[in-house]
Design an enzyme around this catalytic site. Structure first.
Site, PDB file in Angstrom:
ATOM      1  N   ALA A   1      99.292  39.548 -56.171  1.00 30.32           N
ATOM      2  CA  ALA A   1      99.769  40.919 -56.153  1.00 30.32           C
ATOM      3  C   ALA A   1      99.165  42.053 -56.944  1.00 30.32           C
ATOM      4  CB  ALA A   1     101.576  40.849 -56.877  1.00 30.32           C
ATOM      5  N   CYS A   2      99.407  42.976 -56.943  1.00 25.78           N
ATOM      6  CA  CYS A   2      98.662  43.965 -57.353  1.00 25.78           C
ATOM      7  C   CYS A   2      98.231  44.060 -59.412  1.00 25.78           C
ATOM      8  CB  CYS A   2      99.050  45.861 -57.467  1.00 25.78           C
ATOM      9  SG  CYS A   2      98.567  46.470 -56.637  1.00 25.78           S
ATOM     10  N   PRO A   3      96.819  44.475 -59.495  1.00 25.82           N
ATOM     11  CA  PRO A   3      95.830  44.723 -59.132  1.00 25.82           C
ATOM     12  C   PRO A   3      94.923  44.553 -58.534  1.00 25.82           C
ATOM     13  CG  PRO A   3      95.586  44.504 -61.112  1.00 25.82           C
ATOM     14  CD  PRO A   3      96.647  43.680 -61.139  1.00 25.82           C
TER      15      PRO A   3
ATOM     16  N   TYR B   1      94.268  53.034 -60.287  1.00 20.08           N
ATOM     17  CA  TYR B   1      93.343  51.816 -61.116  1.00 20.08           C
ATOM     18  C   TYR B   1      92.562  51.576 -60.559  1.00 20.08           C
ATOM     19  CZ  TYR B   1      94.928  49.051 -57.077  1.00 20.08           C
ATOM     20  OH  TYR B   1      95.355  48.458 -56.112  1.00 20.08           O
TER      21      TYR B   1
ATOM     22  N   SER C   1      99.415  46.382 -62.199  1.00 20.88           N
ATOM     23  CA  SER C   1      98.236  47.655 -62.198  1.00 20.88           C
ATOM     24  C   SER C   1      98.307  48.223 -63.323  1.00 20.88           C
ATOM     25  CB  SER C   1      98.590  48.484 -60.920  1.00 20.88           C
ATOM     26  OG  SER C   1      97.508  47.546 -59.364  1.00 20.88           O
TER      27      SER C   1
END
Lengths: 79, 379
Positions: A17-19, B51, B80
């Site tokens: 998942a992000c990031p 980000y 993020s």
């Protein structure tokens, strides 16, 4: 096939998942030479918008984006 | 010191009730930020710094964030924002929060604001800042009526549970195009009746009780009365609900600023005519002292110091004189047409969902339901 893209590295980022997909791609592209292409497969739904935006920021180029079921494969050329 | 989690509720308190000085740092990409971002009356400064700029250019990005201020970070999901929060705390920032659950929890947040409390009933306004939408709750005895519920039906079910109430009826002022209704989520969970006008809901594939002009519904036996008033214009089946002859839940018929646009159904001439008639024959004949409770607000200046969106009908008519003084249908329709913006493409799909004709997945619905409404004529 004339339009086949030759890649020097392939990253499987599915499940991340992000990031993390961007963090990994950013690190990997630093390790290839200018003009070389790496491919990255991601399942992150935010990636479709974030990868092109990241590429613009980092000065790299997305050559091609392919949908593979729920996943997306990006071909990224280092500039 | 590490970055800490904060909730959408805490963000609401910061930007609605408090004049606290803080910087909102939105780390989503610019495109997502432009589409939808956090707004509020006391929000002084927002910085959009994706980000991945921190990923690529960490030091330069840190320098763009002002030191010595509270920082509250927002991202799409949560990860993020935490990532950037940890970078900032590592660089010496000492009051850094990251939003739990990401921007979606802000988009869905509902905040109960008490409008009236007396010995017979309580009336709540549920403010949804992410949509600039307002739903309502009427409590009389142990009975709980809800009006125009947002998609997140659990909120209303939890409210009933927490206050030991029985949620029995769900009133719809109209078939919504700008947000997904939580009516069926509630009705399926607690067997409540959906109450709506058939001119809007005739194509609906779920059960509902039809309501028409002049109907009177009592909340609790011999309790406070809800009077149904047909106010077509924004849609043909638009209803307003008058609570205790004092509070007019007006849906998208009357707003504090502007009026509900009559063009969303693609029949601007016909529906402008309905709206014109509603204004002349219904709204202008009502008591000026009625307290109007609208379905949306346009901007923060409409908010009272108590955080309510409410105004007397007389004040609204005075402040929107170009709408209410117009006594010529042709001029009125021209005025309406001159004040319309394109409606978001997703509205056609949302209408179908609200009629039960299609049922996208939870995730798809959540995404479709994000964003501020476009229901008012711009004046």
């Amino acid at each position: 096939m004339g339009d086949e893209i030759k890649t020097v590295k392939s990253l499987d980022l599915t499940g991340l998942a992000c990031p993390m997909p961007i963090v990994k791609v950013s690190k990997a592209i630093r390790e290839v030479n200018q003009g070389e292409v790496l491919e990255a497969l991601t399942s992150d739904s935010g990636a479709l918008a974030d990868f092109p935006a990241w590429a613009r920021t980092s000065g790299n180029e997305i050559l091609k984006t392919e949908a593979e079921g729920e996943n997306t494969r990006f071909f990224i050329k280092k500039n | 010191m590490e970055a800490f989690l904060y909730t959408a509720e805490e963000l609401y308190d910061l930007i609605f009730m408090d004049s606290a000085d803080f910087l909102l740092l939105d780390v989503r990409n610019n495109e997502e930020f432009e589409k939808f971002n956090v707004e509020g009356p006391y929000l002084k400064e927002t910085l959009n710094l994706p980000y991945f700029e921190f990923v690529e250019f960490e030091e330069e990005s840190i320098k763009k964030v002002p030191k010595g201020r509270k920082i509250r970070i927002v991202c799409a999901k949560e990860g993020s924002a935490k990532y950037v929060g940890d970078i900032l705390t590592g660089a010496g920032f000492d009051d850094v929060g990251y939003l739990a659950g990401g921007i979606g929890t802000w988009a869905d947040l509902l905040k109960p604001v008490l409008i009236e409390k007396n010995d017979r009933f309580d009336l709540y306004q549920f403010v949804r800042p992410g949509k600039a939408s307002l739903s309502y709750g009427l409590v009389c005895g142990k009975e709980f009526f809800v009006c125009d519920p947002a998609r997140t039906s659990e909120f209303y079910l939890d409210f009933a549970k927490d206050h030991h109430l029985e949620l029995t009826k769900i009133f719809e002022t109209h078939l919504q195009a700008d947000y997904i209704s939580g009516n069926r989520g509630i009705a399926n969970a607690v067997k409540a009746d959906i109450v709506a006008h058939e001119d809007d809901f005739s194509m609906a594939v779920f059960d509902y009780t039809t309501v028409k002009d002049g109907d009177v519904i009592s909340c609790s036996n011999d309790g406070v009365l809800v009077k149904a008033i047909h106010t077509p214009g924004h849609t043909p089946g638009s209803m307003s609900y008058l609570i205790d002859d004092k509070f007019l839940i007006a849906g998208d018929a009357v707003f504090i600023k502007s009026i509900g646009r009559p063009d969303l159904g693609g029949k601007v001439d016909e529906w402008s005519g309905f709206l014109f008639e509603t204004i002349r024959k219904v709204i202008l004949k009502m008591d000026d002292n009625l307290s109007v409770l609208p379905g949306h607000y346009m901007d923060w200046s409409e908010m009272t110091p108590e955080g309510q969106f409410i105004a007397s009908l007389g004040v609204i008519i005075k402040n929107n004189s170009e709408i209410y003084n117009c006594d010529n249908l042709g001029e009125f329709t021209d005025f309406i047409k001159a004040n319309m913006r394109k409606q978001p493409d997703v509205y056609a799909e949302i209408r179908k969902i609200n009629a039960g004709l299609i049922e996208p997945s939870e995730d798809e619905q959540k995404t479709m339901d994000i964003g501020k409404n476009e229901c008012a004529a711009s004046t």
